[in-house]
Write a protein that holds these residues in place. Sequence first.
Motif, short mmCIF file in Angstrom:
data_model
loop_
_atom_site.label_atom_id
_atom_site.label_comp_id
_atom_site.label_asym_id
_atom_site.label_seq_id
_atom_site.Cartn_x
_atom_site.Cartn_y
_atom_site.Cartn_z
N GLU A 178 7.07 14.04 -16.07
CA GLU A 178 5.91 13.38 -16.65
C GLU A 178 6.10 11.86 -16.77
O GLU A 178 5.28 11.19 -17.39
N ARG A 179 7.15 11.34 -16.16
CA ARG A 179 7.50 9.95 -16.42
C ARG A 179 6.95 8.95 -15.40
O ARG A 179 7.26 7.77 -15.48
N SER A 180 6.12 9.40 -14.44
CA SER A 180 5.63 8.45 -13.45
C SER A 180 4.75 7.37 -14.08
O SER A 180 4.61 6.27 -13.52
N LEU A 181 4.15 7.67 -15.24
CA LEU A 181 3.32 6.67 -15.92
C LEU A 181 4.14 5.43 -16.26
O LEU A 181 3.60 4.32 -16.35
N GLU A 182 5.45 5.59 -16.46
CA GLU A 182 6.31 4.44 -16.74
C GLU A 182 6.18 3.38 -15.65
O GLU A 182 6.18 2.17 -15.93
N LEU A 183 6.04 3.81 -14.40
CA LEU A 183 5.93 2.86 -13.28
C LEU A 183 4.62 2.07 -13.37
O LEU A 183 4.59 0.87 -13.06
N LEU A 215 11.05 5.79 -4.66
CA LEU A 215 9.65 5.64 -5.02
C LEU A 215 8.73 6.18 -3.93
O LEU A 215 9.02 6.03 -2.73
N PRO A 216 7.59 6.76 -4.30
CA PRO A 216 6.56 7.06 -3.30
C PRO A 216 6.14 5.78 -2.59
O PRO A 216 6.19 4.68 -3.16
N GLY A 237 -1.53 5.19 4.86
CA GLY A 237 -2.51 5.60 3.86
C GLY A 237 -1.90 6.41 2.73
O GLY A 237 -0.68 6.55 2.64
N PRO A 238 -2.73 6.96 1.86
CA PRO A 238 -2.24 7.75 0.73
C PRO A 238 -1.46 8.97 1.18
O PRO A 238 -1.66 9.49 2.28
N SER A 239 -0.56 9.41 0.31
CA SER A 239 0.22 10.61 0.60
C SER A 239 0.23 11.53 -0.61
O SER A 239 -0.12 11.12 -1.72
N ALA A 240 0.67 12.75 -0.40
CA ALA A 240 0.73 13.73 -1.49
C ALA A 240 1.75 13.35 -2.54
O ALA A 240 1.71 13.85 -3.66
#
Length: 290
Positions: A83-88, A120-121, A159-162
């Motif tokens: 749940e920590r991706s919001l940190e980025l 990172l994505p 482009g965007p990825s999953a």
Amino acid sequence: MTAELLALDRTHGARRAAPEAVRAVEAVAGHPCPPSASGPDGAALAELFQVAAWILFDAERHGLSQRLGRRALALCRDLPEEERSLELLVLSVLSMQQAHLGRPDESLRISSSVLARGDLPARVAALFHVREARAHAQLGRRRDALRSLGAARELCADGPSAQDPPWAWWFDRAELDGHHGLVLADLGDADGAASLLHAAVESGDGPAYRSLFAADLARVLVRAGAWRDADTWLSALAETAPRMGSVRALNSLGRALGTVERGRRVPRGLRDTARDLTGLLGREIPPRDR
């Protein structure tokens, strides 16, 4: 509460959303049973603080914005790993805010520390390369800034990825073009900056804060002494400027208008256009919203 703030900010911008963001944060803080930062509500609380911090940044209320950003960051770091991706997202706003406030060294420290993670994505990495590029440009490091922009472009090519987090939806081609233009403006490439900012503006509908790119295009044209293009663009903004929801955009536009009004050898027609637009903004927008 967070969803309502996001919808208001996307449609109307920080001028309308900032008071609601403050009320939302105060309501949470003053609730008889506030959500627990360490419990199941921690992620929702972090997201509320992050969204409020972003809105207040775009409203140029930087002290409260930074305090809420730091609170969101502390909450994120106590969340489970998944749940920590919001940190980025919090860090990306803090990095941009430091650059906006004229602190490129701090902006670069934040962005480079995130990029050093290496896992990172692609779209998130591209976002932080853009933050890095802006800081390099403000520090006068042209080669480093262009290298970071090249990395961002390459990462966005597919482009965007999953793997991209849901919050990264707004970092699209228009966003990249706009920030690329701002970097080139910092590097003194007015023609390149104007071309990219115009592309970002003309890309179609986007969040209300993207009026910043239209305002910065005016500022770039005026600084470059492109009087005819500046007059055409400022005239075009007369209809949309009073509805700009971004206080950052209004301030940027105000700086452009001030440069025209104080400048030497400015054509009379452009000076009249700037004076008319200044008067229009003064009538349409209360001082508290600017």
